[in-house]
Structures are given as structure tokens and as C-alpha cells.
Design a protein around this motif. Structure first.
Motif, PDB file in Angstrom:
ATOM      1  N   TRP A  48      36.642  38.502  39.075  1.00  0.00           N
ATOM      2  CA  TRP A  48      37.557  38.557  37.940  1.00  0.00           C
ATOM      3  C   TRP A  48      37.815  37.168  37.361  1.00  0.00           C
ATOM      4  O   TRP A  48      38.196  37.039  36.196  1.00  0.00           O
ATOM      5  N   THR A  52      37.134  36.725  33.449  1.00  0.00           N
ATOM      6  CA  THR A  52      38.233  36.262  32.599  1.00  0.00           C
ATOM      7  C   THR A  52      37.825  35.047  31.786  1.00  0.00           C
ATOM      8  O   THR A  52      38.172  34.928  30.601  1.00  0.00           O
ATOM      9  N   ARG A  71      45.451  37.885  27.430  1.00  0.00           N
ATOM     10  CA  ARG A  71      44.804  38.278  28.677  1.00  0.00           C
ATOM     11  C   ARG A  71      45.774  38.215  29.855  1.00  0.00           C
ATOM     12  O   ARG A  71      45.870  39.150  30.650  1.00  0.00           O
ATOM     13  N   THR A  75      47.336  41.544  31.541  1.00  0.00           N
ATOM     14  CA  THR A  75      46.940  41.805  32.930  1.00  0.00           C
ATOM     15  C   THR A  75      48.154  41.959  33.834  1.00  0.00           C
ATOM     16  O   THR A  75      48.199  42.858  34.684  1.00  0.00           O
ATOM     17  N   VAL A 118      44.152  45.113  26.921  1.00  0.00           N
ATOM     18  CA  VAL A 118      44.072  44.608  28.295  1.00  0.00           C
ATOM     19  C   VAL A 118      45.047  45.345  29.209  1.00  0.00           C
ATOM     20  O   VAL A 118      44.743  45.611  30.381  1.00  0.00           O
ATOM     21  N   SER A 122      43.603  47.134  32.444  1.00  0.00           N
ATOM     22  CA  SER A 122      44.066  46.688  33.759  1.00  0.00           C
ATOM     23  C   SER A 122      44.570  47.863  34.583  1.00  0.00           C
ATOM     24  O   SER A 122      44.294  47.956  35.783  1.00  0.00           O
ATOM     25  N   ARG A 143      44.360  40.784  41.407  1.00  0.00           N
ATOM     26  CA  ARG A 143      43.907  40.907  40.017  1.00  0.00           C
ATOM     27  C   ARG A 143      44.628  39.892  39.123  1.00  0.00           C
ATOM     28  O   ARG A 143      44.018  39.189  38.313  1.00  0.00           O
ATOM     29  N   VAL A 144      45.944  39.802  39.282  1.00  0.00           N
ATOM     30  CA  VAL A 144      46.728  38.863  38.483  1.00  0.00           C
ATOM     31  C   VAL A 144      46.361  37.422  38.820  1.00  0.00           C
ATOM     32  O   VAL A 144      46.189  36.582  37.928  1.00  0.00           O
ATOM     33  N   THR A 147      42.985  36.483  37.386  1.00  0.00           N
ATOM     34  CA  THR A 147      43.085  36.354  35.931  1.00  0.00           C
ATOM     35  C   THR A 147      43.748  35.036  35.547  1.00  0.00           C
ATOM     36  O   THR A 147      43.319  34.358  34.604  1.00  0.00           O
TER      37      THR A 147
END
Length: 366
Positions: A48, A52, A71, A75, A118, A122, A143-144, A147
Motif C-alpha cells: 500500500w 499510494t 488520499r 483512507t 477513496v 478503503s 492500511r492507514v 497510506t
């Protein structure tokens, strides 16, 4: 329209003068740093980070700045909503329906607002990854985090790899494009005037002119996305770029016609026309670079009126030849040589006049 090969386009942009080439280097360096970072730290879902970077990093700072917040904000909000859904909904059919809806809204909103898109994407990604797992909050956190790392690398690349603001670069880009247009015009007209032979330098100059105009257009697009953009500058710059491209197209038509040019007879007043246009292009370049109002235009219409009667006389003489079945004659070749010249020089004058008017509005609006 002249079609350029992929190889010629590649050659034109393999230079640091090309905004596209600089952007490609930024992406390459950012992706390399991102891969090294998540590989060394064994960061889960590290892909990711690179994804990104690709989605956030744009050729100009304004677009990257906007995409960064879209983004990151999308996210974070999507990850939180996905974790809440997984914690509260246990029915697989319901989750499957939510997944379908998030894909639908994610795709539908891409053109409207990337940040909204997004959010739904997400949710979709985390639902299909986390479904059935009791540690949904942990996946959302990864994930965060990834990103944030990718978006940070993309944003930082604009400050450490050829940092610039388009508001500072645009005047020099416009001036360069105008000077390249001048060189292109000068080289082509020199062949029509008989002071230069047609050679590959004209093709090379056409490429340089196209590259310079493309760089100016890319700079302007970046300027539109930068904060504190002065809206009153949009119309004159757009007009200047539009007619600059049309000016180059008119010169290109004349350049292509040189394949049939045989220099049969010199055309009166053509040298006067070229000597009037050349300094005007340089004056426009100086005006935009130094932010000064360009001097008034000379009477270009008077010069056109002196050229066109001669062209009409050639056509009339050729018609008289045809009445007595005269084939290949010097007058016939002269008509071929200058068959499109009167139309294209008229277009050049019209487009240069529009460029001059746009420049006056641009300087007065600053």
C-alpha cells in the motif's frame, strides 16, 4: 495533422527540461525509498505504500497537495467505517451487499471527487481482507499507516527532487515556448526566403517547440491546483497557450509544404513580413518574463495586403497558361510553392494578434 512515433516522443522527453521526465524520476526515487522502507521494517501490507505513492504523486505540487489530503483523509475515514462495520455486522450476505455498494459508489465518484471515492474503496478493500478476522482494527491501522507513509513520501519528493512552485516557473516556461516558436518560424521562413536549405534542423526545432509548449501547458495545469491562485490570470494564460499552439501548427503546415518547394521566384514583401513577426515573438517572451506590457503591434495587415496581390497575379497567370495547354512552367511551380502561403501567413497574423492581446491582459491583471 502530423503523427509522431512513440520513439520520437520518448526522445523529446529524455531531458531534464521535460516536466514529464522530472516527474518520472520523482516517481522512481519515491517508489525505491518506499520499497526499501517497508522491506527493511517488514511492514505488513507494505504494497500500500508504493500504491499510494503512484496515486498521490502528480507532476506538480498543487495536484500532489490536493491528492495528499484526499488520499489520507479518505483512507482514514474509510478504515474507521470498515472497522465499525466489521465489529457490528456479522451477517455475511449483508457484508457482501455492502461490498457491492462500496465498489459501485467508489467507481461512480472517481470523476466527481477522488476523496469520496477513496472512502468507499478503503471500505471495500478492508472488508474483503478482514472479513472473518477478529482483528479488523489492526488491519485498518496497517492500511492507514501505509497510506500515511506513501503519501508522505510522495509529498516530500516535491520538496527534495526539483522543488518548485508553478507560479514561479510559469513565466519562464511561457517565455521559453515563445522563443522556441520564434526559432521555428524563423527557420521555416528562411527557406521560403531562399536564405536557408530545408534540412533536419527544422524537424528538430519543431520537436523543441512542441516540448516547450507542452511544458508551459503542464506548468499552467499545476498552477491551477496551487493554493492562492489568482483567478483573473486563468483566461489570458489559457488564451496565450491556445494561440501559441495554433501559431506553431500554422508554421508546421508551412514546414510540411517545403517538401514541394522549389524556390522558383522570390516573393516580394515576404522578408518584410518575417522581419516584423520575429521581433514581436521576442517582445512577447520578454514581456512575460519581465512582467512588462508588450509594445503595440505594427500594421501587419498592410504587409499582408502587399503579399496577397502578388500571389493572386501568379494564379491569374497560371490560368492563362492553362488556356493554351502549357504544362510544366515556372509559373506553375511558383503557384505550387506558394499555394498555401497566403492562408497560413494570414493565420499567423491572427494568432499572433490574439497572443499579444492575451499578454496585455495577463500583465495588467497581475
Amino acid at each position: 495533422m502530423i503523427k509522431r512515433s512513440l520513439l520520437s516522443l520518448l526522445k523529446e522527453n529524455l531531458t531534464l527540461d521535460s516536466a514529464i521526465f522530472r516527474h518520472a524520476l520523482r516517481i522512481g526515487v519515491s517508489l525505491t525509498v518506499g520499497v526499501i522502507l517497508y522491506s527493511v521494517t517488514n511492514l505488513p501490507m507494505g504494497y500500500w505504500v508504493t500504491l499510494t505513492i503512484i496515486l498521490v504523486l502528480k507532476p506538480n505540487l498543487g495536484a500532489t497537495f490536493k491528492r495528499f489530503f484526499q488520499r489520507v483523509g479518505g483512507t482514514i475515514l474509510g478504515a474507521v467505517l470498515a472497522a465499525v462495520l466489521l465489529a457490528t455486522i456479522t451477517s455475511k450476505p449483508v457484508l457482501d451487499m455492502i461490498i457491492l455498494l462500496t465498489v459501485f459508489f467508489g467507481v461512480s465518484l472517481i470523476g466527481f471527487n477522488y476523496g469520496y471515492s477513496v472512502v468507499f474503496f478503503s471500505i471495500f478493500v478492508l472488508l474483503i481482507i478482514d472479513i472473518g478476522h477478529p482483528i479488523s482494527w489492526q488491519f485498518a491501522g496497517f492500511r492507514v499507516l501505509n497510506t500515511l507513509i506513501g503519501a508522505g513520501l510522495a509529498f516530500a519528493s516535491h520538496y527534495f527532487i526539483w522543488p518548485n512552485w508553478e507560479r514561479d516557473r510559469l513565466p519562464s516556461q511561457l517565455a521559453t515556448a515563445l522563443r522556441e516558436c520564434h526559432k521555428y518560424f524563423r527557420d521555416v521562413m528562411a527557406v521560403y526566403q531562399g536564405t536557408k536549405e530545408r534540412d533536419s534542423s527544422i524537424i528538430s526545432q519543431r520537436r523543441q517547440t512542441g516540448l516547450a509548449i507542452g511544458n508551459a501547458q503542464a506548468s499552467f495545469q499545476g498552477l491551477l491546483r496551487e493554493p492562492q491562485m489568482h483567478q483573473e490570470l486563468v483566461e489570458p494564460v489559457m488564451t496565450l497557450l491556445l494561440y501559441m499552439g495554433r501559431f506553431a501548427n500554422a508554421v508546421t503546415v508551412l514546414a510540411v509544404h517545403l517538401e514541394h518547394f522549389r524556390k522558383t521566384v522570390p516573393l516580394p514583401e515576404l522578408e518584410t513580413f518575417a522581419c516584423q513577426i520575429s521581433p514581436l515573438l521576442e517582445q512577447l517572451a520578454d514581456s512575460v518574463q519581465q512582467e512588462i506590457t508588450p509594445p503595440p503591434l505594427p500594421d501587419l495587415e498592410e504587409t499582408l495586403q502587399k503579399i496577397q496581390p502578388h500571389l493572386q497575379a501568379l494564379r491569374t497567370a497560371r490560368i492563362e497558361e492553362l488556356t493554351v495547354n502549357q504544362g510544366h512552367t515556372p509559373i506553375r511551380q511558383a503557384v505550387i510553392d506558394y499555394s498555401i502561403l497566403d492562408f497560413e501567413i494570414d493565420q499567423i497574423v491572427r494568432r499572433l494578434t490574439a497572443m499579444h492581446s492575451a499578454m496585455v491582459r495577463l500583465i495588467s491583471g497581475k
